[in-house]
Design an enzyme around this catalytic site. Structure first.
Site, mmCIF file in Angstrom:
data_model
loop_
_atom_site.group_PDB
_atom_site.id
_atom_site.type_symbol
_atom_site.label_atom_id
_atom_site.label_comp_id
_atom_site.label_asym_id
_atom_site.label_seq_id
_atom_site.Cartn_x
_atom_site.Cartn_y
_atom_site.Cartn_z
ATOM 1 N N ASN A 51 -0.290 -4.050 1.215
ATOM 2 C CA ASN A 51 -0.436 -3.167 0.054
ATOM 3 C C ASN A 51 -0.707 -4.062 -1.150
ATOM 4 O OD1 ASN A 51 -0.272 -1.393 -2.035
ATOM 5 N ND2 ASN A 51 1.882 -0.832 -1.719
ATOM 6 N N LYS A 65 -1.499 -3.196 -4.036
ATOM 7 C CA LYS A 65 -1.120 -2.525 -5.300
ATOM 8 C C LYS A 65 -2.264 -2.670 -6.318
ATOM 9 C CE LYS A 65 3.651 -3.065 -4.004
ATOM 10 N NZ LYS A 65 5.030 -3.188 -4.373
ATOM 11 N N HIS A 103 4.550 6.225 -1.959
ATOM 12 C CA HIS A 103 5.161 4.931 -2.282
ATOM 13 C C HIS A 103 6.147 5.130 -3.429
ATOM 14 C CE1 HIS A 103 5.658 0.801 -3.592
ATOM 15 N NE2 HIS A 103 5.200 0.435 -2.409
ATOM 16 N N GLU A 123 6.654 3.544 -6.004
ATOM 17 C CA GLU A 123 6.055 3.362 -7.338
ATOM 18 C C GLU A 123 5.346 4.644 -7.779
ATOM 19 O OE1 GLU A 123 4.044 -0.280 -6.321
ATOM 20 O OE2 GLU A 123 5.991 -1.270 -6.208
ATOM 21 N N GLU A 157 11.048 1.562 2.872
ATOM 22 C CA GLU A 157 11.013 0.539 1.829
ATOM 23 C C GLU A 157 12.132 0.789 0.824
ATOM 24 O OE1 GLU A 157 6.752 -1.223 1.480
ATOM 25 O OE2 GLU A 157 6.965 0.415 0.064
ATOM 26 N N GLY A 181 9.630 -6.313 -4.297
ATOM 27 C CA GLY A 181 9.265 -7.284 -5.330
ATOM 28 C C GLY A 181 10.435 -8.069 -5.902
ATOM 29 N N SER A 231 9.940 -7.138 0.163
ATOM 30 C CA SER A 231 10.091 -8.599 0.185
ATOM 31 C C SER A 231 9.931 -9.207 1.575
ATOM 32 C CB SER A 231 11.414 -9.024 -0.453
ATOM 33 O OG SER A 231 11.435 -8.651 -1.823
ATOM 34 N N GLY A 268 3.665 -8.456 -2.293
ATOM 35 C CA GLY A 268 3.375 -9.772 -2.859
ATOM 36 C C GLY A 268 2.826 -10.784 -1.863
HETATM 37 P P1 13P Z 1 6.861 -6.594 -1.847
HETATM 38 O O1 13P Z 1 6.465 -7.081 -0.473
HETATM 39 O O2 13P Z 1 6.145 -7.279 -2.958
HETATM 40 O O3 13P Z 1 8.348 -6.535 -2.004
HETATM 41 O O4 13P Z 1 6.345 -5.054 -1.931
HETATM 42 C C1 13P Z 1 6.677 -4.182 -0.926
HETATM 43 C C2 13P Z 1 5.923 -2.935 -1.107
HETATM 44 O O5 13P Z 1 6.158 -2.180 -2.033
HETATM 45 C C3 13P Z 1 4.850 -2.659 -0.137
HETATM 46 O O6 13P Z 1 4.412 -1.332 -0.242
#
Ligand code: 13P
Length: 258
Positions: free
Chosen positions: A9, A11, A96, A98, A168, A174, A214, A236
């Protein structure tokens, strides 16, 4: 047997040039064996380009990060399932945290998006996960089950391999704090059990359940060793070819023993 999925992802990151370099580098070092699938989920403006780079690459899929449920019309700023198919998408991330948090997406929205994706032969990657407060209040399972039911109860799912769920935990996204492999396994096992209640045991055993939050080159092997964890949704660490390639090429217990 469920084929593991390693999903990136990206983002809201990467220019067209950066994306091209990343995919080209990744294709040199990530070798998804036949029994592994890789899904790259770039932002909308990169879909066509990344789709072209992945064309003909076995075991690679293209995913969007969002979709609207209407077919077409006066919905400024939205992108329909047909448009995603037109760009070559096979998958779409839905719900998601977010999007739920910043853009106020509800379980009802997620239901409509999952329904539209399924109708257009796009595999939904439905995300669920609890906040730190909810976790500390001992409500993890209640929260994720509510999200799962809200988006899925009443859907018509003919085959479990057409549906993916990503657990998640919001506090792990993150932050560098991952759920323990056992903790993630326990929540994911409860989600699979609920899929059995909703769609029957045969379908529940086919659905791929991913962990996200993460995930990195250092923790992927232990997460993937859990029986109910069928893959990872990676933020990330998917933005660097080397770290995502290591995730794609994760080591199983059997390969470590050799
Ligand atoms: P990270 O791997 O940066 O923690 O993000 C996870 C995520 O939100 C994947 O959709």
């Amino acid at each position: 047997m469920r084929i593991p999925i390693l999903a990136a992802n990206w983002k809201m990151n990467l220019s067209r040039r950066e994306a091209k370099n990343l995919v080209e580098d990744l294709l040199k070092v990530a070798f998804p064996v036949q029994q592994r699938e890789v899904v790259i989920c770039p932002s909308f403006h990169l879909l066509s380009e990344v789709g072209s780079l992945l064309e003909g690459k076995a075991n690679y899929g293209l995913g969007a990060q969002n979709v609207y449920w209407k077919e077409s019309g006066a919905f400024t700023g939205e992108v329909s399932p047909t448009m995603l198919r037109d760009c070559g998408c096979s998958h779409v991330i839905i719900g998601h945290s977010e999007r739920r948090g910043y853009f106020h997406e509800t379980d009802k929205d997620c239901f409509a998006k999952v329904e539209a994706a399924l109708q257009h032969n796009l595999v939904p990657i439905l995300c669920v996960g609890e906040s730190l407060e909810q976790r500390e209040a001992g409500k993890t399972k209640e929260v994720v089950l509510g999200q799962l039911q809200g988006a899925l109860k009443g859907q018509s799912v003919s085959s479990g391999d057409k549906l993916v769920i990503a657990y998640e935990p919001i506090w792990a996204i993150g932050t560098g704090k991952t759920d323990t492999p056992e903790g993630a396994e326990s929540t994911i096992a409860v989600l699979r059990q609920e899929l059995g209640n909703l769609f029957g045991e045969r379908i529940a055993q086919q659905v791929r359940l991913l962990y996200g939050g993460s995930v990195n080159a250092g923790n992927v092997d232990a997460l993937m060793a859990q029986p109910n964890i069928d893959g990872a949704l990676v933020g990330g660490a998917s933005l660097k070819a080397e770290s995502f390639a290591r995730i794609v090429n994760y080591q199983t217990q059997a390969s470590l023993a050799n």
